[in-house]
Design a protein around this motif. Structure first.
Motif, PDB file in Angstrom:
ATOM      1  N   VAL A 159     -36.955  40.281  35.459  1.00 32.62           N
ATOM      2  CA  VAL A 159     -36.300  40.289  36.780  1.00 32.62           C
ATOM      3  C   VAL A 159     -37.340  40.680  37.826  1.00 32.62           C
ATOM      4  N   ILE A 160     -37.358  39.949  38.960  1.00 29.57           N
ATOM      5  CA  ILE A 160     -38.227  40.331  40.078  1.00 29.57           C
ATOM      6  C   ILE A 160     -37.322  40.717  41.251  1.00 29.57           C
ATOM      7  N   GLY A 161     -37.383  41.961  41.644  1.00 38.22           N
ATOM      8  CA  GLY A 161     -36.578  42.436  42.781  1.00 38.22           C
ATOM      9  C   GLY A 161     -37.311  42.146  44.079  1.00 38.22           C
ATOM     10  N   CYS A 162     -36.822  41.136  44.799  1.00 39.99           N
ATOM     11  CA  CYS A 162     -37.394  40.785  46.116  1.00 39.99           C
ATOM     12  C   CYS A 162     -36.285  40.994  47.135  1.00 39.99           C
ATOM     13  N   ASP A 163     -35.529  42.059  46.958  1.00 42.72           N
ATOM     14  CA  ASP A 163     -34.312  42.229  47.751  1.00 42.72           C
ATOM     15  C   ASP A 163     -34.492  43.191  48.927  1.00 42.72           C
ATOM     16  N   GLY A 164     -35.706  43.244  49.454  1.00 45.20           N
ATOM     17  CA  GLY A 164     -35.927  43.896  50.748  1.00 45.20           C
ATOM     18  C   GLY A 164     -35.989  45.419  50.690  1.00 45.20           C
ATOM     19  N   GLY A 165     -36.159  46.012  51.889  1.00 44.36           N
ATOM     20  CA  GLY A 165     -36.392  47.452  52.012  1.00 44.36           C
ATOM     21  C   GLY A 165     -35.293  48.313  51.395  1.00 44.36           C
ATOM     22  N   ARG A 166     -34.045  47.824  51.418  1.00 43.41           N
ATOM     23  CA  ARG A 166     -32.942  48.633  50.856  1.00 43.41           C
ATOM     24  C   ARG A 166     -32.614  48.200  49.436  1.00 43.41           C
ATOM     25  N   SER A 167     -33.602  47.703  48.737  1.00 37.74           N
ATOM     26  CA  SER A 167     -33.471  47.106  47.403  1.00 37.74           C
ATOM     27  C   SER A 167     -32.471  47.766  46.445  1.00 37.74           C
ATOM     28  N   THR A 168     -31.526  46.963  45.991  1.00 40.88           N
ATOM     29  CA  THR A 168     -30.597  47.408  44.938  1.00 40.88           C
ATOM     30  C   THR A 168     -31.345  47.524  43.613  1.00 40.88           C
ATOM     31  N   VAL A 169     -32.284  46.609  43.390  1.00 39.56           N
ATOM     32  CA  VAL A 169     -33.052  46.636  42.140  1.00 39.56           C
ATOM     33  C   VAL A 169     -33.822  47.958  42.043  1.00 39.56           C
ATOM     34  N   ARG A 170     -34.462  48.341  43.144  1.00 34.68           N
ATOM     35  CA  ARG A 170     -35.218  49.606  43.146  1.00 34.68           C
ATOM     36  C   ARG A 170     -34.281  50.786  42.867  1.00 34.68           C
ATOM     37  N   ARG A 171     -33.090  50.711  43.455  1.00 30.25           N
ATOM     38  CA  ARG A 171     -32.112  51.792  43.254  1.00 30.25           C
ATOM     39  C   ARG A 171     -31.640  51.827  41.791  1.00 30.25           C
ATOM     40  N   CYS A 172     -31.395  50.638  41.209  1.00 30.81           N
ATOM     41  CA  CYS A 172     -30.968  50.594  39.790  1.00 30.81           C
ATOM     42  C   CYS A 172     -32.036  51.195  38.880  1.00 30.81           C
ATOM     43  N   LEU A 173     -33.297  51.026  39.254  1.00 28.53           N
ATOM     44  CA  LEU A 173     -34.388  51.559  38.429  1.00 28.53           C
ATOM     45  C   LEU A 173     -34.667  53.027  38.735  1.00 28.53           C
ATOM     46  N   ASP A 174     -33.991  53.520  39.777  1.00 27.30           N
ATOM     47  CA  ASP A 174     -34.162  54.915  40.198  1.00 27.30           C
ATOM     48  C   ASP A 174     -35.621  55.220  40.561  1.00 27.30           C
ATOM     49  N   VAL A 277     -43.908  53.267  50.186  1.00 32.69           N
ATOM     50  CA  VAL A 277     -44.358  52.508  49.013  1.00 32.69           C
ATOM     51  C   VAL A 277     -43.590  53.030  47.801  1.00 32.69           C
ATOM     52  N   ALA A 278     -43.062  52.126  46.995  1.00 32.40           N
ATOM     53  CA  ALA A 278     -42.330  52.540  45.787  1.00 32.40           C
ATOM     54  C   ALA A 278     -43.286  53.274  44.851  1.00 32.40           C
ATOM     55  N   LYS A 279     -42.784  54.319  44.227  1.00 31.61           N
ATOM     56  CA  LYS A 279     -43.623  55.130  43.343  1.00 31.61           C
ATOM     57  C   LYS A 279     -44.139  54.282  42.179  1.00 31.61           C
ATOM     58  N   SER A 280     -43.334  53.320  41.773  1.00 35.14           N
ATOM     59  CA  SER A 280     -43.759  52.427  40.704  1.00 35.14           C
ATOM     60  C   SER A 280     -43.307  51.009  41.057  1.00 35.14           C
ATOM     61  N   PHE A 281     -44.090  49.998  40.691  1.00 34.25           N
ATOM     62  CA  PHE A 281     -43.723  48.603  40.997  1.00 34.25           C
ATOM     63  C   PHE A 281     -43.107  47.911  39.779  1.00 34.25           C
ATOM     64  N   ARG A 282     -43.025  48.646  38.655  1.00 32.43           N
ATOM     65  CA  ARG A 282     -42.509  48.010  37.437  1.00 32.43           C
ATOM     66  C   ARG A 282     -41.833  49.039  36.557  1.00 32.43           C
ATOM     67  N   GLU A 283     -40.729  48.619  35.960  1.00 37.02           N
ATOM     68  CA  GLU A 283     -40.074  49.455  34.951  1.00 37.02           C
ATOM     69  C   GLU A 283     -39.697  48.477  33.837  1.00 37.02           C
ATOM     70  N   GLY A 284     -40.433  48.506  32.762  1.00 37.16           N
ATOM     71  CA  GLY A 284     -40.155  47.603  31.638  1.00 37.16           C
ATOM     72  C   GLY A 284     -40.275  46.148  32.038  1.00 37.16           C
ATOM     73  N   ARG A 285     -39.143  45.448  31.996  1.00 35.28           N
ATOM     74  CA  ARG A 285     -39.137  44.006  32.284  1.00 35.28           C
ATOM     75  C   ARG A 285     -38.732  43.697  33.732  1.00 35.28           C
ATOM     76  N   VAL A 286     -38.635  44.720  34.522  1.00 33.52           N
ATOM     77  CA  VAL A 286     -38.185  44.541  35.919  1.00 33.52           C
ATOM     78  C   VAL A 286     -39.313  44.937  36.885  1.00 33.52           C
ATOM     79  N   PHE A 287     -39.527  44.102  37.897  1.00 38.04           N
ATOM     80  CA  PHE A 287     -40.642  44.306  38.841  1.00 38.04           C
ATOM     81  C   PHE A 287     -40.099  44.352  40.270  1.00 38.04           C
ATOM     82  N   LEU A 288     -40.845  45.008  41.126  1.00 40.37           N
ATOM     83  CA  LEU A 288     -40.523  45.003  42.564  1.00 40.37           C
ATOM     84  C   LEU A 288     -41.618  44.244  43.306  1.00 40.37           C
ATOM     85  N   ALA A 289     -41.228  43.460  44.318  1.00 39.11           N
ATOM     86  CA  ALA A 289     -42.213  42.728  45.123  1.00 39.11           C
ATOM     87  C   ALA A 289     -41.748  42.688  46.581  1.00 39.11           C
ATOM     88  N   GLY A 290     -42.700  42.539  47.489  1.00 41.57           N
ATOM     89  CA  GLY A 290     -42.364  42.449  48.921  1.00 41.57           C
ATOM     90  C   GLY A 290     -41.804  43.760  49.447  1.00 41.57           C
TER      91      GLY A 290
END
Ligand SMILES: Cc1cc2nc3c(=O)[nH]c(=O)nc-3n(C[C@H](O)[C@H](O)[C@H](O)COP(=O)(O)OP(=O)(O)OC[C@H]3O[C@@H](n4cnc5c(N)ncnc54)[C@H](O)[C@@H]3O)c2cc1C
Length: 402
Positions: A159-174, A277-290
């Motif tokens: 999964v690539i989270g490209c869902d912007g500054g308020r990213s749900t993906v980032r929140r799911c990954l804590d 800046v996100a503390k981490s750009f990846r958690e397992g199979r999930v990545f953050l971008a943009g």
């Protein structure tokens, strides 16, 4: 087996990631919460390094036809209305096939990209469908979406989270979004008035002013007739109503050109600005971008460019792992490359750019101007400056990080 990639968000980064992954043979599902692409004025400046990437994806010709080519970039002293320094991207010829900036509004990239994706067989696009939850184990990722047909669950390899500054993906990954929010918001006034003809400035002009700086640049608009965006810092306690009021708008535009006609004003927008800046750009199979991975103030037009660079890097990394050319440990390289480069080339640079525009101390202002003039006048420094601002240097640095 074909690798299945889920891309969350059809902003410019998600769209580029989807195209890049699809071109490498991955099966792509793109989920976008909104039914339509947002047309509000946001990023437009596209630097040479990013133009090279859009060319690689076969998007550049159409992208450029919807915008304008800006060869020069100017720095002005607003207090005296004098030109301090001019930088010419032509000095980058030999380093890049595109020695210029293209100013095309980001919604145009999203829309032309979505058209391209709709004709790509290994891509599924779901607009009006938001990702609400993500769970993963070592075999894959389960994604829950909420769309017109209700909640659905899907399975992916990545999964690539490209869902912007308020990213749900980032929140799911804590994942923590480290950094700060500026106290002042940025006000964008869009006008049909031709500042180039009136002031003799170029389509990318930064105006330093101890009272109130302006970032002035031209875009083509949907009608391709041309319009200017003037970005100002709002006062810390200034409400939307005050900032949008006729008196305040007249005063701000009037400072740039005394008799700016108010009937040429076509849009007003105000927004909050962060350096995070996100503390981490990846958690397992999930990545953050943009913007899901990093946000910054827009002075220098670097954030979206860096996001597109994330998308390209990630598509290539996933391809190498999925095709067996590299082991899964290569996935760590994405963060090793993209996170420090964002901090050095985007966070530090945009903070320095903003400081230079808003500097109040007369001595420091003059020292800044001296330095800009010195760089513009010396061919070696002139090129060095543009290699950095165009992110060509950061792309080369990325290749050195194993
Ligand atoms: C108001 C504003 C003005 C800006 N102005 C400038 C500027 O002048 N210059 C500049 O350089 N930069 C500017 N920026 C920054 C620039 O717009 C961003 O860097 C750029 O949009 C990043 O692209 P992105 O694709 O990462 O994220 P976005 O463009 O934010 O796209 C994210 C997408 O994800 C979707 N989404 C969100 N959550 C979900 C979910 N749960 N499921 C599915 N989809 C979801 C959203 O609807 C959106 O379409 C501005 C930003 C804002 C907010």
């Amino acid at each position: 087996m074909t690798v299945r990639v889920c891309i969350v968000g059809a902003g410019p980064v998600g769209v580029v990631a989807a195209i890049a992954c699809a071109r490498k043979g991955m099966r792509v599902s793109l989920f976008e919460a909104e039914r339509e692409i947002d047309h509000s004025p946001r990023a437009a400046t596209t630097h040479p390094s990013t133009l090279e990437m859009l060319a690689e994806l076969g998007l550049l010709e159409e992208f450029q036809s919807l915008g304008l080519v800006a060869r020069y970039f100017q720095f002005w002293d607003g207090a005296t209305k004098t030109l301090v320094a001019e930088f010419d991207h032509e000095v980058l010829r030999g380093e890049t096939p595109y020695p210029f900036v293209v100013q095309t509004e980001q919604h145009k990239l999203c829309e032309l990209g979505l058209r391209r994706l709709s004709a790509t067989p290994n891509v599924e696009m779901r607009l009006g469908t938001s990702v609400s939850d993500i769970a993963q184990d070592s075999n894959g990722v389960r994604v829950t979406t909420d769309g017109p047909g209700g909640a659905e669950r899907h399975a992916f390899d990545y999964v690539i989270g490209c869902d912007g500054g308020r990213s749900t993906v980032r929140r799911c990954l804590d994942i923590e979004f480290e950094g700060y929010t500026w106290p002042e918001r940025f006000l964008v006034l869009t006008t049909l008035f031709d500042f180039q003809a009136a002031l003799g400035c170029c389509p990318r002009s930064y105006i330093s002013d101890p009272q109130e700086w302006t970032n002035l640049f031209k875009v083509m608009g949907d009608d391709l007739k041309g319009r200017w965006r003037a970005v100002f810092p709002a006062r810390e306690n200034e409400s939307d109503e005050e900032a949008f009021s006729e008196g305040a708008v007249r005063k701000r535009l009037g400072k740039l050109f005394e008799t700016h006609p108010m009937d040429l004003l076509v849009h007003r927008n105000i927004y909050r600005v962060h350096q995070r800046v996100a503390k981490s750009f990846r958690e397992g199979r999930v990545f953050l971008a943009g913007d899901a991975a990093h946000v910054n103030n827009p002075v220098g037009g670097l954030g979206l460019n860096c996001g597109i660079h994330d998308a390209m890097e990630l598509a290539e990394t996933l391809h190498q792992v999925a095709s067996g050319q590299a082991g899964e440990d290569l996935l760590d390289r994405y963060e090793r490359r993209r996170r420090p480069l964002n901090i050095e080339y985007v966070q530090q640079q945009t903070v320095a750019n903003k400081k230079r525009l808003e500097e109040r101390d007369p001595k420091v202002r003059q020292a800044n101007f001296y330095e800009l003039r010195r760089m513009a006048a010396d061919p070696r420094l002139h090129k060095q400056f543009l290699m950095r601002t165009s992110l060509i240097e950061s792309v080369r640095r990325a290749r050195e990080i194993a």
